[in-house]
Design a protein around this motif. Structure first.
Motif, PDB file in Angstrom:
ATOM      1  N   THR A 104      91.067  -0.644   1.717  1.00  0.00           N
ATOM      2  CA  THR A 104      90.385  -0.688   0.423  1.00  0.00           C
ATOM      3  C   THR A 104      90.227  -2.125  -0.073  1.00  0.00           C
ATOM      4  O   THR A 104      89.169  -2.506  -0.596  1.00  0.00           O
ATOM      5  CB  THR A 104      91.141   0.148  -0.627  1.00  0.00           C
ATOM      6  OG1 THR A 104      91.176   1.509  -0.211  1.00  0.00           O
ATOM      7  CG2 THR A 104      90.435   0.080  -1.982  1.00  0.00           C
ATOM      8  N   GLN A 108      86.900  -3.937  -1.368  1.00  0.00           N
ATOM      9  CA  GLN A 108      86.782  -4.491  -2.722  1.00  0.00           C
ATOM     10  C   GLN A 108      86.426  -5.973  -2.658  1.00  0.00           C
ATOM     11  O   GLN A 108      85.664  -6.485  -3.499  1.00  0.00           O
ATOM     12  CB  GLN A 108      88.092  -4.280  -3.490  1.00  0.00           C
ATOM     13  CG  GLN A 108      88.312  -2.809  -3.863  1.00  0.00           C
ATOM     14  CD  GLN A 108      89.751  -2.501  -4.299  1.00  0.00           C
ATOM     15  OE1 GLN A 108      90.676  -3.278  -4.025  1.00  0.00           O
ATOM     16  NE2 GLN A 108      89.939  -1.361  -4.946  1.00  0.00           N
TER      17      GLN A 108
ATOM     18  N   TYR B 151      89.615   1.985 -11.756  1.00  0.00           N
ATOM     19  CA  TYR B 151      90.316   2.506 -10.577  1.00  0.00           C
ATOM     20  C   TYR B 151      89.669   2.075  -9.257  1.00  0.00           C
ATOM     21  O   TYR B 151      90.287   1.383  -8.463  1.00  0.00           O
ATOM     22  CB  TYR B 151      90.371   4.043 -10.639  1.00  0.00           C
ATOM     23  CG  TYR B 151      90.953   4.592 -11.920  1.00  0.00           C
ATOM     24  CD1 TYR B 151      92.237   4.214 -12.348  1.00  0.00           C
ATOM     25  CD2 TYR B 151      90.249   5.506 -12.705  1.00  0.00           C
ATOM     26  CE1 TYR B 151      92.774   4.730 -13.535  1.00  0.00           C
ATOM     27  CE2 TYR B 151      90.787   6.029 -13.870  1.00  0.00           C
ATOM     28  CZ  TYR B 151      92.047   5.638 -14.282  1.00  0.00           C
ATOM     29  OH  TYR B 151      92.576   6.151 -15.429  1.00  0.00           O
ATOM     30  N   THR B 152      88.438   2.526  -9.023  1.00  0.00           N
ATOM     31  CA  THR B 152      87.838   2.366  -7.697  1.00  0.00           C
ATOM     32  C   THR B 152      87.848   0.923  -7.210  1.00  0.00           C
ATOM     33  O   THR B 152      88.116   0.660  -6.031  1.00  0.00           O
ATOM     34  CB  THR B 152      86.378   2.894  -7.707  1.00  0.00           C
ATOM     35  OG1 THR B 152      86.365   4.180  -8.307  1.00  0.00           O
ATOM     36  CG2 THR B 152      85.808   2.963  -6.305  1.00  0.00           C
ATOM     37  N   GLN B 154      89.899  -1.354  -8.217  1.00  0.00           N
ATOM     38  CA  GLN B 154      91.215  -1.986  -8.434  1.00  0.00           C
ATOM     39  C   GLN B 154      92.314  -1.451  -7.521  1.00  0.00           C
ATOM     40  O   GLN B 154      93.106  -2.219  -6.989  1.00  0.00           O
ATOM     41  CB  GLN B 154      91.672  -1.738  -9.891  1.00  0.00           C
ATOM     42  CG  GLN B 154      90.702  -2.210 -10.947  1.00  0.00           C
ATOM     43  CD  GLN B 154      90.500  -3.714 -10.927  1.00  0.00           C
ATOM     44  OE1 GLN B 154      91.393  -4.452 -10.512  1.00  0.00           O
ATOM     45  NE2 GLN B 154      89.332  -4.181 -11.331  1.00  0.00           N
ATOM     46  N   LEU B 155      92.397  -0.141  -7.389  1.00  0.00           N
ATOM     47  CA  LEU B 155      93.502   0.486  -6.654  1.00  0.00           C
ATOM     48  C   LEU B 155      93.081   0.826  -5.236  1.00  0.00           C
ATOM     49  O   LEU B 155      91.898   0.828  -4.918  1.00  0.00           O
ATOM     50  CB  LEU B 155      93.901   1.791  -7.370  1.00  0.00           C
ATOM     51  CG  LEU B 155      94.199   1.702  -8.860  1.00  0.00           C
ATOM     52  CD1 LEU B 155      94.538   3.090  -9.400  1.00  0.00           C
ATOM     53  CD2 LEU B 155      95.358   0.737  -9.100  1.00  0.00           C
ATOM     54  N   ASN B 156      94.063   1.143  -4.376  1.00  0.00           N
ATOM     55  CA  ASN B 156      93.656   1.700  -3.091  1.00  0.00           C
ATOM     56  C   ASN B 156      93.046   3.076  -3.352  1.00  0.00           C
ATOM     57  O   ASN B 156      93.321   3.701  -4.375  1.00  0.00           O
ATOM     58  CB  ASN B 156      94.823   1.739  -2.082  1.00  0.00           C
ATOM     59  CG  ASN B 156      95.795   2.883  -2.326  1.00  0.00           C
ATOM     60  OD1 ASN B 156      95.401   4.053  -2.400  1.00  0.00           O
ATOM     61  ND2 ASN B 156      97.068   2.549  -2.466  1.00  0.00           N
ATOM     62  N   GLU B 157      92.207   3.522  -2.437  1.00  0.00           N
ATOM     63  CA  GLU B 157      91.405   4.709  -2.722  1.00  0.00           C
ATOM     64  C   GLU B 157      92.259   5.939  -2.988  1.00  0.00           C
ATOM     65  O   GLU B 157      91.897   6.796  -3.791  1.00  0.00           O
ATOM     66  CB  GLU B 157      90.405   4.974  -1.593  1.00  0.00           C
ATOM     67  CG  GLU B 157      89.604   6.261  -1.710  1.00  0.00           C
ATOM     68  CD  GLU B 157      88.857   6.434  -3.050  1.00  0.00           C
ATOM     69  OE1 GLU B 157      88.573   5.428  -3.730  1.00  0.00           O
ATOM     70  OE2 GLU B 157      88.574   7.600  -3.407  1.00  0.00           O
ATOM     71  N   PHE B 158      93.420   6.046  -2.374  1.00  0.00           N
ATOM     72  CA  PHE B 158      94.218   7.239  -2.638  1.00  0.00           C
ATOM     73  C   PHE B 158      94.815   7.196  -4.036  1.00  0.00           C
ATOM     74  O   PHE B 158      94.896   8.228  -4.720  1.00  0.00           O
ATOM     75  CB  PHE B 158      95.322   7.431  -1.591  1.00  0.00           C
ATOM     76  CG  PHE B 158      95.846   8.841  -1.579  1.00  0.00           C
ATOM     77  CD1 PHE B 158      95.153   9.846  -0.920  1.00  0.00           C
ATOM     78  CD2 PHE B 158      97.015   9.183  -2.250  1.00  0.00           C
ATOM     79  CE1 PHE B 158      95.610  11.159  -0.925  1.00  0.00           C
ATOM     80  CE2 PHE B 158      97.485  10.493  -2.267  1.00  0.00           C
ATOM     81  CZ  PHE B 158      96.783  11.480  -1.594  1.00  0.00           C
ATOM     82  N   ASP B 159      95.215   6.022  -4.481  1.00  0.00           N
ATOM     83  CA  ASP B 159      95.755   5.933  -5.841  1.00  0.00           C
ATOM     84  C   ASP B 159      94.669   6.188  -6.884  1.00  0.00           C
ATOM     85  O   ASP B 159      94.934   6.784  -7.935  1.00  0.00           O
ATOM     86  CB  ASP B 159      96.446   4.583  -6.049  1.00  0.00           C
ATOM     87  CG  ASP B 159      97.776   4.519  -5.283  1.00  0.00           C
ATOM     88  OD1 ASP B 159      98.283   5.597  -4.879  1.00  0.00           O
ATOM     89  OD2 ASP B 159      98.292   3.413  -5.058  1.00  0.00           O
ATOM     90  N   THR B 160      93.462   5.775  -6.586  1.00  0.00           N
ATOM     91  CA  THR B 160      92.340   6.171  -7.452  1.00  0.00           C
ATOM     92  C   THR B 160      92.204   7.689  -7.472  1.00  0.00           C
ATOM     93  O   THR B 160      92.076   8.312  -8.527  1.00  0.00           O
ATOM     94  CB  THR B 160      91.029   5.542  -6.952  1.00  0.00           C
ATOM     95  OG1 THR B 160      91.117   4.123  -7.082  1.00  0.00           O
ATOM     96  CG2 THR B 160      89.834   6.051  -7.750  1.00  0.00           C
ATOM     97  N   PHE B 161      92.254   8.250  -6.287  1.00  0.00           N
ATOM     98  CA  PHE B 161      92.099   9.702  -6.152  1.00  0.00           C
ATOM     99  C   PHE B 161      93.205  10.435  -6.919  1.00  0.00           C
ATOM    100  O   PHE B 161      92.961  11.463  -7.560  1.00  0.00           O
ATOM    101  CB  PHE B 161      92.113  10.055  -4.661  1.00  0.00           C
ATOM    102  CG  PHE B 161      91.913  11.500  -4.352  1.00  0.00           C
ATOM    103  CD1 PHE B 161      91.005  12.279  -5.053  1.00  0.00           C
ATOM    104  CD2 PHE B 161      92.623  12.103  -3.320  1.00  0.00           C
ATOM    105  CE1 PHE B 161      90.814  13.627  -4.740  1.00  0.00           C
ATOM    106  CE2 PHE B 161      92.443  13.442  -3.006  1.00  0.00           C
ATOM    107  CZ  PHE B 161      91.542  14.200  -3.716  1.00  0.00           C
ATOM    108  N   ILE B 162      94.420   9.909  -6.872  1.00  0.00           N
ATOM    109  CA  ILE B 162      95.515  10.526  -7.633  1.00  0.00           C
ATOM    110  C   ILE B 162      95.173  10.575  -9.129  1.00  0.00           C
ATOM    111  O   ILE B 162      95.378  11.600  -9.788  1.00  0.00           O
ATOM    112  CB  ILE B 162      96.847   9.765  -7.410  1.00  0.00           C
ATOM    113  CG1 ILE B 162      97.366  10.018  -6.003  1.00  0.00           C
ATOM    114  CG2 ILE B 162      97.896  10.178  -8.452  1.00  0.00           C
ATOM    115  CD1 ILE B 162      98.650   9.261  -5.652  1.00  0.00           C
ATOM    116  N   GLU B 165      92.493  13.206  -9.623  1.00  0.00           N
ATOM    117  CA  GLU B 165      93.036  14.521  -9.314  1.00  0.00           C
ATOM    118  C   GLU B 165      94.008  14.991 -10.402  1.00  0.00           C
ATOM    119  O   GLU B 165      93.978  16.151 -10.816  1.00  0.00           O
ATOM    120  CB  GLU B 165      93.753  14.448  -7.959  1.00  0.00           C
ATOM    121  CG  GLU B 165      94.585  15.651  -7.586  1.00  0.00           C
ATOM    122  CD  GLU B 165      93.781  16.914  -7.370  1.00  0.00           C
ATOM    123  OE1 GLU B 165      92.546  16.814  -7.135  1.00  0.00           O
ATOM    124  OE2 GLU B 165      94.356  18.009  -7.470  1.00  0.00           O
TER     125      GLU B 165
END
Lengths: 252, 252, 252, 252
Positions: A104, A108, B151-152, B154-162, B165
């Motif tokens: 990611t 970015q 989010y998108t 800034q964070l890794n994609e899974f943390d964005t997804f969390i 979700e």
């Protein structure tokens, strides 16, 4: 030790596209997103990778066994057949979360997800053939114990869905925070987690956590392999054994 | 007053099929599920309905404007083109939850989701043309405030997804319990809710609840119409106005 | 010398299926056939093969580079996702026609195309890696000279289609009888021929034949390669050069 | 008297797109074309129309029962989901050829098929509901007598294909010239013809012509209806009766 290769897939500038010049019909967006995912499932899956839909505009794939040329061809094939393009970034790491973190970051660094000028980025490094091993990938296939008997045949479908969804929300957060794992709902009552080298006690702990947090009972089969396809199929067989033997965790 | 017509779609005996005679490759199941959903999005959507993938093996559609013949044709078309069949049950109610409750009960009365002998059930009643009105359907289109910036990017994609979700898990549970509404994640940072006749304060309350529970900021556009397509497109336009004006709730 | 590997794909017992228990809706049959072809285009094409739709219920692929495991996986993937199954038979030969002849004979030996008991046959032998060369495949890409200016922009679309179709009918018969080649219409004004080791004079002769027989002017680019994908892309580039230079036959 | 409504569908500027900036992979073009056709089969077919792939970049549909709004929605839906756009032109006439002639002329008047500036044209008039009758559409479904026994199970697949193709080439040309009809190969050994008000002797004459010209034996079922779907399903039933009773022509 696992050595997970993770690819972050991002549709370029998708949000703005969906409302330009005015909002596009939802039915067409849903069709576009789910067909793109289906195509990527085939494109990655036929090379023994796994892809998860997660947010549809951002997807996450486990790609051990795919090299840069494979990624480039997949990117080109989508560009040839869809009204949108996508960027790909691939990285490896000792945990799935660290691999994704790198992937990611590379994306970015190339520009925002809504940067109109950032198109078809392809970044990162794949694992050289010589460094690949038969335990690079660990996948865990969870399902909900007797979901049909407890929920589907008893509750209205949305209340069933709430149970599954709350179970998934608890599991995906815990597995990420406690175990650096990436967990994805894949339909029905099934969740597939991409994990580092976890042992039986750790999977048992995760199931316990979910039961205590939201009262949903899980079981899980675990597989390891050189590719996601191998690890995933082993996990499915292990889960079948859980079902047959009434146990909560089984390694293939 | 709304008068939502809801259809519960269930793939017949799907769980056992996926592991018979042994587990089928996940890539093929994912492809099958997402293409079936895409096809249903077109089949319902081209008749001005909306369908949500929810669990993929069980889907929920809002079908004001479709009659029994439409449902029968959709069922036949899928039966002609897929290795699995599906059952459909349709009902109406003053709230979406009560409509779905009736629909699911009719299906359960016909047999278990894993009953090998129950195939292509078609149950229930659609709304007679003469009783349809321009406010039968209320749809709300939520999204997360500045998800890309916060989010998108800034964070890794899974943390964005969390984040997305957890926001969805909180919203869908609260909207069902407090407001008899059915809320579905539709990709990106978007959720579409099928609602009874809620007012601005109630939508504001739902957004407040999610912010307090999981610290995710939502905004929402609301549309009403004779069909889901009309209500949904109005909701999208209202959400665009939220974006432009910086407000949290907007009715079209 | 070419060494073409050809696969004959046949949907099992398809004719009877289309009318059992009574005739199925044509729209569904057309959708099923064209999507199956699209899937096979991806499944073979992502392994550098080429497939042609020919009659849709029987298709012909050039498969240099695919081994038996690839064929088995393609067969399984279709079986997992369609209401019909398919049989595959693969063979090689010094000409495409002789390779196909062997492939079809192997399939016929396994039972009739309408034998209800013959399902998912997989027969034949692929070329061992050690015997493959960079000139195994020769593909020729024909198109009609200025089809847009002469036909599409002048005649009604069916009369344009008649010109293209009569040109194709003449070419495919002549190339088979005179040169043991397999020629397939691939849309627009394009035909791709799978050929043995033909030279420029022979391609010129084929174009002359079509012009004399049905007054349609063709040009052709020819490519050679280890795989159909390589040979086909070379043929496309050669055809572009024909266009640029105004010549009738060009080898890449 | 028939009153056939015909729509000419043309992908905008497709030829140049396929080779810009350089030739695109054939596998992707084939996938794109066949999926676009499958989608249009569903989009027209679910409104009781019929579409034929003909050249894929130009397609012909029979659209009695679809109005301009239907055409506009189909055009928009494709524009939302494909990297290419398409133009549509619709017209009616006492013969299918005259209807198509008008449709194509309207399109040509709007610009060349390879005019980069001509995008998403929508032209023409549909039949007012009040003027529609139950005999507006006449469709004839031909197949080859015992194609499996005579060809598929005997010859190599390409030689079988030559027989079917030569039969089709002879039929489509004769039906157009003698009877103002539009005939399309639809896979297997099947041809569907869109006809004016022809009688049994005329269909018999067409079958005689093909037998004498290329020694291929046809039979044909004929249906009439208010929509292509009705006429086409009647034609299928009539063809089944031909099979059962051993006759050459049957009207439902």
């Amino acid at each position: 030790m696992t050595n997970t290769q993770v690819t972050h897939i991002q549709i370029d500038n998708y949000g703005p596209w969906t409302v330009t010049p005015e909002p596009r019909r939802e039915v067409d967006l849903q069709t576009l997103q789910s067909r793109l995912y289906a195509d990527l499932a085939q494109l990655f899956g036929n090379r023994d990778g796994y892809i998860f839909f997660s947010r549809f505009d951002n997807m996450i794939a486990v790609t051990n066994g795919l090299d840069e040329a494979d990624h480039a061809l997949i990117q080109e094939s989508v560009g040839n057949r869809y009204p949108v393009t996508m960027s790909l970034s691939v990285a490896t790491g000792t945990t799935p979360v660290s691999a994704l973190g790198t992937a990611t970051e590379q994306l970015q660094a190339a520009g925002s997800a809504q940067d109109d000028g950032r198109r078809e980025v392809l970044r990162g490094q794949t694992i050289d053939e010589q460094f690949r091993t038969d335990t690079d990938v660990q996948l865990a296939h969870f399902d909900v114990d007797d979901a049909t008997g407890k929920y589907t045949d008893q509750l209205n479908e949305f209340d069933t869905f709430i149970q599954i969804e709350q179970g998934y929300a608890a599991l995906m957060k815990y597995m990420r925070e406690a175990y650096d794992s990436l967990s994805f709902f894949v339909g029905g009552d099934n969740v597939i987690a991409v994990c580092p080298d976890l042992d039986e006690a750790e999977y048992r702990d995760a199931c316990d956590h979910v039961r205590e947090a939201v009262d949903v009972e899980l079981k899980v089969g675990v597989g390891r392999g050189r590719t996601p396809a191998d690890a995933g199929m082993d996990a499915k067989h292990a889960l079948e054994e859980c079902r047959a033997d009434g146990v909560t965790v089984r390694f293939e």
